[in-house]
Design a protein around this motif. Structure first.
Motif, short mmCIF file in Angstrom:
data_model
loop_
_atom_site.label_atom_id
_atom_site.label_comp_id
_atom_site.label_asym_id
_atom_site.label_seq_id
_atom_site.Cartn_x
_atom_site.Cartn_y
_atom_site.Cartn_z
N ARG A 270 0.83 -1.21 0.00
CA ARG A 270 0.00 0.00 0.00
C ARG A 270 0.86 1.26 0.00
N ALA A 271 1.87 1.29 0.86
CA ALA A 271 2.75 2.45 0.93
C ALA A 271 3.54 2.63 -0.36
N ARG A 272 3.97 1.51 -0.96
CA ARG A 272 4.74 1.61 -2.20
C ARG A 272 3.88 2.12 -3.35
N LEU A 273 2.63 1.65 -3.41
CA LEU A 273 1.72 2.15 -4.45
C LEU A 273 1.46 3.64 -4.27
N ALA A 274 1.29 4.08 -3.02
CA ALA A 274 1.08 5.50 -2.76
C ALA A 274 2.26 6.33 -3.24
N THR A 275 3.48 5.81 -3.01
CA THR A 275 4.68 6.53 -3.46
C THR A 275 4.75 6.59 -4.97
#
Length: 287
Positions: A270-275
């Motif tokens: 989730r955090a990587r997609l947001a980045t």
């Protein structure tokens, strides 16, 4: 039975003489290491084995729950598609197979879209469900993929697709293979609108899906140790008459040979997609 036993039974809610009932789904056997894991513990760990880190297969509901910002997800109604166009029958009627898959998964077909936000950034996410006839690609999957693209264009948002498929749906013959060029044209529409197309490859992704929209992402991400292939390992070995490496057709092999951009653990996804979305879309926040 002593008075102490009666008190203990009353306090624990057990009726004297009755057998204790254990839920059938209390435990889950990891397909990676064979360890028995509490189902609740597995769910809290995003369906990743706490012992060996094996990523279990999950469907659209679980994906949407941990990816979208709380309360932001809107699941899109499945588009209409012709059912059983060839009146196909093998050991069972195709119509019966569809009915059984819908009953067991609660979904209309193998591809589900939802719109929402990740860290406040608009996004449309399409998830393929391997539990629905092996995530096979038929007309309904093609229509759902195009629906996801069109929704992303209207929302001016990136389209993120989680692939999980055994390939084209043989019960629809050439009509299933036609979804390959249709999805390719849809991706070009997304590019013409200046919007990113992000693919997350999950276990397993193969066949016609692998040869189509699964490998056309602007950014290619994969979950660890996912099986990624166009055709089976044994078929290739028998054709070239050579033994293939042990890690052949895995996420890590694809990363090492430059075919994907990154392998990301589910807890970090989730955090990587947001980045990635922030980089590609200039951190445009939802209104």
């Amino acid at each position: 039975m002593s008075w102490l036993s009666n008190v203990r039974n009353a306090l624990s809610g057990i009726v004297p003489g009755a057998k204790a009932q254990t839920p059938d789904n209390l435990w889950h056997k990891c397909k990676g290491c064979g360890t028995m894991v509490f189902t609740k513990e597995l769910e809290e760990n995003l369906h990743v084995c706490p012992t060996c880190d094996h990523h279990e297969r999950i469907g659209p509901k679980e994906r949407f729950a941990y990816l979208f910002d709380p309360g932001s997800a809107e699941v899109l109604s499945p588009p209409r598609a012709t059912e059983d166009p060839l009146k196909f029958r093998d050991s069972k009627r195709y119509a019966d197979r569809l009915k059984a898959a819908r009953t067991s998964t609660g979904e209309q077909d193998a591809f589900v879209n939802a719109r929402g936000t990740i860290d406040g950034q608009r996004v449309v996410i399409g998830v393929q469900d391997f539990a629905f006839m092996g995530g096979s690609m038929g007309q309904a999957v093609g229509e759902a993929f195009i629906q996801g693209v069109e929704t992303a264009i209207r929302d001016k948002a990136p389209f993120v697709v989680f692939t999980a498929s055994g390939g084209a749906r043989m019960q629809e013959g050439i009509l299933s293979l036609m979804q390959m060029p249709r999805s390719t044209v849809a991706i070009q529409m997304l590019h013409d609108a200046g919007l990113p197309y992000i693919v997350v490859l999950t276990d397993p992704t193969s066949g016609g899906v692998m040869a189509a929209y699964a490998m056309l992402g602007d950014v290619q991400i994969a979950e660890p140790k996912a099986t990624l292939a166009f055709t089976g390992r044994r078929v290739i070995e028998n054709t070239i008459r050579e033994k293939l490496p042990e890690d052949f057709q895995t996420s890590e092999y694809y990363l090492e040979h430059g075919m994907i951009d990154m392998v990301v653990h589910r807890r970090d996804l989730r955090a990587r997609l947001a980045t990635v979305i922030g980089y590609l879309c200039g951190e445009r926040k939802a209104a």
